[in-house]
Each structure stands twice: as C-alpha cells, then as structure tokens.
Design a protein around this motif. Structure first.
Motif: not given
Ligand SMILES: Nc1ncnc2c1ncn2[C@@H]1O[C@H](COP(=O)(O)OP(=O)(O)OP(=O)(O)O)[C@@H](O)[C@H]1O
Ligand SMILES: [Mg+2]
Length: 531
Positions: A89, A129, A126, A122, A93-94
């Motif tokens: 990761d 974010e 997310e 996803l 994020p994601g």
C-alpha cells in the motif's frame, strides 16, 4: 553492480514497459542497490506517462512519498529473505504497487516497481479518502478526480499477472547483467591477449613485422638451434638474444655475451676459448674462456661480422664439433653451448667479397631473425614513445608527461637512422629538457627532427631541386644521375644501363638528349675553361 542506464535502454525492457503501461496503466521504475530511485526522477522535466505519477511527482513532497514506499518494500524484503516480491500500500490510501527484488550472488542489487493501481473492490469511501489526501498534498480537485479515474482497477488474477511480468523484468535484468559481465570479461581477456602481442619479453611493438618476430621467437625459444640476428644499429638485436635465452630451456643457466669487434684477434681468442698457464707472457694461470663458462647456457656472439677469417675458422670448429682449443692447450675441450650471433653487416655481401666464410655463415644462420628498421614500422613509434616516456619519467622522478599531436607528427616524419636506441636517447633528452612542464611540444625536439623535411635547405643541400615542375626536376635528376654514372662507369654504357635498370638503347637516347657523350662533355669542359 547493475548498470541501470544500460538496462533501461534494453529493447526487451522497453517492450515490457510498454506492455505494462498498456495493460495495467502502471509506471515501471527501479531503485538501485542502495534503494535510491533514478536521478532522472528528480528532474522536473522528466515525463511520467502515468497521470497519477505526474500529479504525485508534481507535489512538493511527491518524491519523498515515493521514496518512503521504496524503503517500506525493501524493509519487508530484508525482514523476509524468502520473498521475492511484495504487493504494497502506497503513501496514498488505496493506491497500490508491486515490487520485486533483484539479488546478485546473494547480495541485494536493487528492486523493480510497478505503480500505481487500485484494487477492483475499492469502496466509494476509500475513493473519497484518497481524493482528500491528494488535495491535502497539493493537487487540485480536478486533477485528483482525473488521476483517480485513470488509475487501473485490477482484480486478483490481473494482479498476479502484473506480478509475473514485473518478475520477468527482474529476471531479464539479471540475465542481461550476466551477459554484459561476460562480455566485459571477454573484452578484458581479448585486450590482455592483444596486450601480450604488443610486447614480447621486454620488446615493444604492435606492427605486423614485430608480431611475426614474436611468433618466430616463440618457436625459436623452444629449439636448440643456432640463431643469427640481423638488423641495423639499435633495432633491438641484443634484446632479441635475451628474449630467446630467457624463454628457452636454458634459461636457468647463463647467457654470456661477447662483442667480437671489441678486441683484437689474440685477446678475443683468449676471451672466448681461455688459455692455459704460460701460453703467453702474462698468462700466469689457467683462464676459462666464455665458451667454457657458458656450458649448458647460451653464448651470444655480438658483431660477428667483425671477426677475422682466422677467428671464423675457430668458431666454425666449435659449431661443427662442439670442441675448442684454449690458447696454449694441446687437448681440445668439449662444451654444450647454444650459440646466437648478431650483426648489422650484410654477411652475404661480405661472403662475396671473401671477408666472411660461407661455411660459418650457413652454420650460424640456421634460424634467421631479421629486425626491421624503425622507419619500416612507423606504427610502432608512438607506443615506443609512450613506453620510453613513461620509463624515463619514472627513472628521473619527473612528472608524467603527454605528447602533443604536432610533436608526434614530427617524430613520425623523421627517418630514425639510429632506430629504437636513437628514439630512446631522444626521449631521455626531452624529459630532461621538459623539466616540470606536462606537455611535450615540438620545440623540445632536437633540431635534426624539427628541421627534417621542413626546410628547403635540407633537400637543397643534397642538390635536389624542389621548385618548378615535377617534369623539370625529374629531368634534372635524370641528367645528373647519368652524368655521374657515366663518369663512375668510365663511359661503359652497358654497365651503367644495368645499374640504372634501363635498356642500353634507352640510355643512349638519354645521353643524346642531354648531350652527355664523352665528346660533348669534353667540348663543354673546354668551353668552360676558356670562358
Ligand atoms: N622493440 C623494442 N622495444 C623496446 N625497446 C627496444 C626495442 N628495440 C630496441 N630497444 C631498445 O633500444 C636500445 C638498443 O637495443 P639493442 O642494444 O638491443 O639494439 P642492437 O640492435 O643490439 O644495437 P647495435 O646494433 O647498436 O648493437 C636498447 O636500449 C633497447 O632496450
Ligand atoms: Mg647490439
């Protein structure tokens, strides 16, 4: 270590990169053995293909974010020696990436990354974010939306496929690295093979003639045959004798040398063959000669062309029978000596003049080494120059020097009548004169070299015309040669025609053309006298 620039330019890597972009929308990059990203990534003008990368690397700390990902992945590699790849990761994020490691001989040599992609599952939270993070880091909302949209969403099997391709890239790099290493080793090997051909023992020279000599010497060294070394002054005859001896089975025994022109017959006799006590006044005890001292070794008879006919008979006996008679002795002694001889004289011509024994010539000339003059192998001049320059600077504790192109041109033009020795002496002189200066320039050369060919006076002094048409000059030379020739041959036209390499009829026509027959010559002489 891996040459990453070379690797990045490999066709197969470029192709794989294109495939990765087209199928998965990812950027492919590497980190070196110190986990550092390529310098090009720091360049503001570097064009990232992937829109997400473009935005990330445009951020103030974009580069740092990428670096922290790289470090994280490499930490996991270090922690788990058995794993060769890692899905990770990223800082965002994601957003995900995959890294594979490259190991060479058990050592970490770098890693390859494919980045960025998203998981297909996803959630919209997310995504929000991620968008916020991008905006927080400096991206506009528009850019953030566009970038996120263009990042590929991969399912499980696509991720596996991506990993396989990235691993393939790593494998290709390892394979190519080994290929390149092998190629470089081969180049080194070839160079060192060439290197040995540039010198043999302490002889230097890369010309074809010298290569042939090296090959000949290689063969001669293994044999026991007598060798005659011929060549002009300073061409390296003594060097050849040493090279042969020290590469021969006799190398652990002595190599003795005698300059045959240094002594008169009596002294040479006693030097070579020794004498017994009382053989002559002053012979107060037995003395061993060089032949005896060189037993099981090699005796080098230098300047053999300078020996008298009586000495030649004695030498012939040693060569034929392996025996000799010390001065004043009555019983011949036997020895096992390999003979090498050298001369700068034309022994064949000496034979025709009755100055050298033909039977001795054939005895010593079993193997003939003819050393070419330096002007016949001009391609050796520059490496000999470099060699002596380095040697002399080291000997004299002088700073290393380089030679200008213009200077080298002058040196190459000069005919070097004294061959390698003359060149060596010239360089010694230059090194002294050059003192602290680093560059050797034409003004440091001897005037004989700088003047050679450049001043008309040199040619003019020899009576050669250097202006006007070529035809006029040729005619002038032709007339001069015939005039001088006729006088030398006492007007014997057949003899002169032979010398000049033309037919008698041809010569008669030329004599007529230049009015050089005896009668005309005498007439013009009288005219000159009365004038
Ligand atoms: N091919 C070469 N490479 C390096 N140095 C050389 C070479 N040929 C000759 N020399 C050097 O040149 C000098 C003259 O060489 P050497 O004494 O062997 O010549 P020579 O033919 O015996 O000369 P001479 O006929 O005057 O006796 C020596 O200092 C030698 O080391
Ligand atoms: Mg010599």
């Amino acid at each position: 270590m891996i040459n990453w620039d070379e690797m990045s330019n490999l066709h197969v890597i470029q192709k794989l990169k294109q495939i990765l972009v087209r199928w998965f929308g990812v950027e492919l990059f590497y980190a070196n053995e110190h986990n550092r990203l390529p310098n090009s990534f720091l360049d503001k003008n570097y064009r990232f293909q992937n829109p997400f990368m473009k935005i990330q690397m445009g951020m103030n700390y974009g580069h740092e974010f990428l670096n922290s990902d790289v470090e994280k992945v490499n930490d996991s590699f270090q922690a788990h020696s058995s794993i060769n790849y890692s899905f990770y990761d990223s800082f965002f994020p994601g957003i995900k990436g995959v890294g594979t490691r490259i190991t060479l001989e058990g050592e970490h040599a770098g890693s390859i990354f494919a980045y960025p992609f998203l998981s297909e599952d996803l959630t919209s939270e997310e995504i929000t974010e991620l968008k916020q993070k991008l905006i927080e880091c400096g991206s506009s909302e528009l850019d953030a939306n566009m970038a996120i949209q263009q990042v590929h969403r991969l399912n499980k099997s696509e991720k596996e496929y991506l990993r396989e391709l990235v691993e393939l890239v790593s494998q290709e790099i390892v394979t190519f690295h080994h290929e390149i290493e092998k190629r470089e080793a081969r180049i080194l090997e070839l160079n060192s093979e060439l290197g040995t051909k540039y010198r043999y023992h302490s002889m230097i020279g890369k010309s074809k003639q010298m290569q042939q000599i090296y090959r000949l010497l290689e063969k001669i060294s293994r044999s026991e045959s007598t060798v005659l070394i011929q060549g002009e002054n300073g061409t390296g005859k003594e060097l050849v004798a040493k090279a042969i001896h020290y590469n021969s089975p006799r190398k652990d025994s002595v190599l003795l040398a005698q300059n045959c022109s240094a002594f008169n017959d009596n002294l040479l006799d006693s030097e070579l063959f020794g004498h017994v006590k009382g053989a002559f006044t002053g012979a107060i005890k037995d003395k061993k000669g060089l032949f005896e001292m060189a037993h099981t070794g090699t005796l080098f008879l230098d300047e053999i062309g300078d020996t008298s006919l009586t000495m030649q008979v004695k030498l012939l006996r040693v060569l034929q029978e392996g025996t000799f008679l010390p001065v004043g002795a009555s019983v011949p002694r036997k020895v096992n000596v390999r003979i090498m001889a050298a001369t700068n004289k034309d022994l064949k011509q000496m034979i025709s003049r009755g100055e050298f024994r033909e039977d001795l010539y054939y005895r010593i000339n079993v193997i003939n080494v003819h050393l070419p003059s330096l002007r016949e192998r001009k391609e050796d001049i520059s490496i000999l120059f470099e060699h002596f320059l380095e040697k002399k600077c080291a000997e004299m504790g002088a700073q290393t020097k380089s030679v200008s192109k213009k200077c080298l041109e002058k040196i190459l033009d000069y005919p070097w009548p004294g061959n390698v020795r003359e060149l060596e002496n010239e360089i010694e002189r230059i090194v002294v004169l050059a003192g602290d200066s680093k560059n050797i320039t034409p003004d440091m050369l001897s005037s004989k070299i700088t003047d050679f060919g450049s001043t008309p006076s040199a040619a003019a002094a020899r009576g050669v015309r250097i202006t006007g048409t070529l035809k006029e000059a040729m005619e002038e030379l032709e007339e001069l040669m015939i005039r001088e020739g006729l006088r030398r041959c006492n007007y014997n036209k057949s003899k002169l025609a032979k010398e000049l390499g033309i037919s008698r009829a041809g010569l008669i026509m030329k004599v007529d053309k230049y009015a050089l027959d005896k009668r005309s010559m005498e007439r013009s002489r009288k005219e000159q006298e009365s004038a």
